[in-house]
Design an enzyme around this catalytic site. Structure first.
Site, short mmCIF file in Angstrom:
data_model
loop_
_atom_site.label_atom_id
_atom_site.label_comp_id
_atom_site.label_asym_id
_atom_site.label_seq_id
_atom_site.Cartn_x
_atom_site.Cartn_y
_atom_site.Cartn_z
N MET A 164 -3.69 -0.78 -13.96
CA MET A 164 -3.94 -0.97 -12.54
C MET A 164 -5.44 -1.24 -12.39
O MET A 164 -6.26 -0.34 -12.55
CB MET A 164 -3.53 0.28 -11.75
CG MET A 164 -3.73 0.18 -10.27
SD MET A 164 -2.85 1.50 -9.35
CE MET A 164 -3.53 2.97 -10.09
N ARG A 292 -0.13 8.71 -8.02
CA ARG A 292 -0.61 9.98 -7.46
C ARG A 292 0.35 11.12 -7.76
O ARG A 292 -0.07 12.24 -8.06
CB ARG A 292 -0.82 9.82 -5.95
CG ARG A 292 -2.07 9.01 -5.63
CD ARG A 292 -2.18 8.62 -4.18
NE ARG A 292 -3.42 7.87 -3.97
CZ ARG A 292 -3.74 7.27 -2.84
NH1 ARG A 292 -2.92 7.31 -1.80
NH2 ARG A 292 -4.90 6.63 -2.75
N TYR A 448 -9.51 10.62 -10.12
CA TYR A 448 -8.90 9.29 -10.08
C TYR A 448 -7.64 9.25 -9.22
O TYR A 448 -7.14 10.28 -8.78
CB TYR A 448 -8.65 8.72 -11.47
CG TYR A 448 -7.82 9.50 -12.46
CD1 TYR A 448 -6.94 10.50 -12.10
CD2 TYR A 448 -7.91 9.20 -13.83
CE1 TYR A 448 -6.17 11.17 -13.02
CE2 TYR A 448 -7.15 9.86 -14.77
CZ TYR A 448 -6.28 10.84 -14.36
OH TYR A 448 -5.53 11.49 -15.30
N GLU A 449 -7.18 8.03 -8.96
CA GLU A 449 -6.07 7.75 -8.03
C GLU A 449 -6.36 8.25 -6.63
O GLU A 449 -5.47 8.70 -5.92
CB GLU A 449 -4.75 8.34 -8.56
CG GLU A 449 -4.36 7.88 -9.94
CD GLU A 449 -4.38 6.36 -10.09
OE1 GLU A 449 -4.21 5.66 -9.08
OE2 GLU A 449 -4.58 5.89 -11.22
N GLY A 450 -7.62 8.14 -6.23
CA GLY A 450 -8.06 8.64 -4.93
C GLY A 450 -8.54 10.07 -5.07
O GLY A 450 -7.75 10.96 -5.41
#
Length: 609
Positions: A164, A292, A448-450
């Site tokens: 990604m 997430r 990570y991932e927000g």
């Protein structure tokens, strides 16, 4: 000194008894023939694979790390390639993929269980397949039929891995700043040019090909996130030639050293549009939300591994003299009661501070497992239930729980590992004992991932306030139904082995938590009308408060399921652990809700020294 034993009985307890998932599967057409015995067999095989293949290479890979050469090649640690081949040969990548696309078509709940085990056994290795299911979902939902036919078979089988590619040096979480360019070609393809950083598995030696899903900007696209598109860019083209992309280096990181975190350069690489122009984030969110939830399972896996290793150590380590345990009470109900030592001292498991730490970790691990598995079950319903109203309700639950789980489980994975390390004392600070690696590895999951702060903002601004509390109300109603069930069940099963009206206490605690959070959410909504900036200032406290309410529901459900087995020590211990969460952790809810109220407080502005 460090080992991981998948908690198969605890996992099956949640699936079979707490959530009663086997009774749910016949209502879902895609899983109508799936049953508890098959699920148990799958879980047992997954546990065997992780404990025998994945976990044993964890510590050595942390020391070895990945190697990059100037020609852009990346070599993973010893054992990684063989482990990946074994993973693919066993069919694990296809577990939850549609049967008509070459997958096994099993529930996402089983995939969540697998992900917990993999992360607990070897977080670094797990990073390579970690994005695979999200890429599968994204391509399946948004790519053209030609792209689906070309790329999904390899992704489903695991013969092709995926990345990604979002982040750029100037654009961290603000994806509207992405500059990577996509130039349309006469044959319908795109030429992708730009640089991406922090790309997990951007280059490696596990698979020949890698599919990169790249956020990019078409010519004349508007500024900001609305101008972003998504492209599929393979490492190798169909003629076997190398695409115009390369890995310019890998990061030296604090943890997950077996995972290649790459700097990627795209120099006119050939790619193809996924979805509609300018709707790249819409397509990517399918993958991001899947990621997430996967990251949440990493947090749970770290907490479980830290807890079980610490629990074993404190029963073996002798030091000091503990106060004698009473004949009745918590010590009497323990599954494995520690014996007092001799001249060398008592097991530190008898000391109150140690008991306090590990009881907290156990309560968090078991409560969070209920929440994570329940969310996967709701996701199965959202995708498969034949009734549209049921799908919508389940999707609403998942939308609320996704930011909560990502933030809460990863924070508790890191903080729990830190608390566990304390129990080893100085030994915990050295590599041989394993916990220091878990502490380092678990820290990235909060970022990570927000970042977790972004998850809190998403929960509060988009999920709680964004729909005037509709989704929250539906989920709290589900929680309230459990309180009612506990209260009703207390008449038939009123006392546990400790002689307390256990289910009634769980019902009351959950009811009070729901009432308090509803009031706090309503007050926050009122305050937000006059002070729109206030919800952002207290979003983290709102998320923690919401997490405690959700945990109260998980502990109550566990206690009610365990109470059906009076006299069984293992089930009695589930009630003890849940009761610790209720009595020692849930009271934090009052503090969090008090911080959410304005009461004249202001955040100071930061001034450079």
């Amino acid at each position: 000194m460090w080992s991981y034993e998948p908690p198969l009985r605890a996992m099956r307890f949640v699936i079979d008894e707490v959530l009663d998932a086997p009774a749910d599967w016949p209502r879902l057409p895609a899983h109508a023939d799936f049953d508890a015995d098959t699920a148990a067999a799958v879980i047992a095989e997954a546990g065997k694979f992780v404990s025998e293949v994945i976990a044993p290479i964890n510590g050595a890979a942390d020391l070895e790390g990945c190697k990059w050469t100037p020609d852009g090649k990346v070599t993973t640690p010893a054992g990684y390639r063989d482990a990946w081949r074994a993973y693919v040969d066993a069919g694990w990548p296809a577990l939850a993929c549609d049967a008509d696309l070459g997958g096994q078509g099993l529930p996402l709940l089983l995939n969540a269980v697998l992900n917990e085990m993999l992360a607990a056994g070897n977080h670094g290795w797990t990073m390579y397949p970690g994005l695979l299911h999200g890429a599968y979902e994204c391509i399946k939902a948004h790519a053209s039929p030609a792209l689906r036919e070309r790329w999904l078979p390899g992704i489903v089988s695991g013969e092709t891995l995926a990345t990604m590619c979002l982040t750029e040096p100037q654009a961290g979480s603000d994806l509207g700043q992405v500059r990577t360019r996509a130039e349309p070609q006469a044959d319908g393809s795109l030429r992708i040019s730009g640089n991406k950083i922090f790309i997990s598995g951007g280059e490696h030696d596990l698979t020949d090909n890698i599919v990169h899903l790249v956020l990019c900007r078409l010519p004349d696209a508007p500024a900001g996130s609305k101008g972003l598109s998504l492209a599929l860019v393979p490492k190798l083209l169909d003629d076997g030639s190398r695409n115009a992309l390369r890995c310019d280096g890998i990061e030296k990181k604090m943890g997950i050293k077996g995972s290649a975190t790459c700097v990627m350069a795209f120099e006119g690489a050939t790619g193809w549009l996924i979805g509609e122009p300018g709707r790249g984030l819409n397509a990517m969110f399918v993958m991001m939300n899947s990621a997430r939830l996967h990251v949440a399972m990493q947090g749970l896996g770290h907490l479980e591994a830290a807890t079980q290793n610490a629990l074993r150590y404190v029963h073996e380590r002798t030091q000091g003299k503990a106060r004698p345990a009473p004949a009745n009470g918590l010590a009497a109900s323990m599954t494995v009661a520690p014996q007092r030592g001799g001249a060398a001292g008592d097991p530190i498991a008898l000391h109150a501070p140690v008991r306090r730490i590990l009881s907290r970790l156990q309560a968090l691990a078991e409560g969070q497992r209920v929440l994570a598995y329940a969310t996967a079950q709701w996701l199965d319903r959202a995708e498969q239930h034949p009734d549209a109203a049921e799908r919508e309700k389940a999707l609403g639950h998942v939308e609320l729980m996704t930011p909560l789980l990502k933030a809460m489980l990863t924070e508790n994975g890191f903080l729990g590992a830190s608390d566990a390390l304390q129990l080893w004392g100085g030994y915990g600070y050295v590599h041989e004992y394993g916990i220091e690696q878990t502490l380092r590895d678990s820290r990235i999951a909060m970022i990570y991932e927000g970042t977790n702060e972004i998850q809190a903002l998403d929960l509060v601004q988009r999920k709680l306030l964004g729909d005037e509390g509709r989704r929250l109300g539906a989920l709290l109603d589900e929680f309230a139904a459990e309180a009612a069930a506990c209260r009703a069940a207390s008449e038939a099963c009123d006392r546990d082995a400790l002689g307390t009206p256990v289910l009634r206490e769980f019902a009351t605690a959950l009811e009070d938590a729901i009432v308090a959070f509803r009031a706090g959410a309503e007050e926050l909504a009122q305050v937000a009308r006059d002070d729109p900036g206030w919800p952002a200032a207290v979003a983290g406290d709102v998320l923690k408060a919401f997490g405690l309410v959700a945990l109260a529901w998980g502990w109550a459900r566990s206690a009610r399921a365990a109470a059906r087995h009076p006299g069984d020590a293992w089930y009695a211990q589930r009630i003890v652990i849940a009761g610790h969460g209720r009595d020692w952790l849930l009271p934090e809810l009052r503090l969090r809700l008090e911080l959410v109220r304005p009461c004249g407080r202001e955040l100071p502005w930061l001034v450079k020294a």
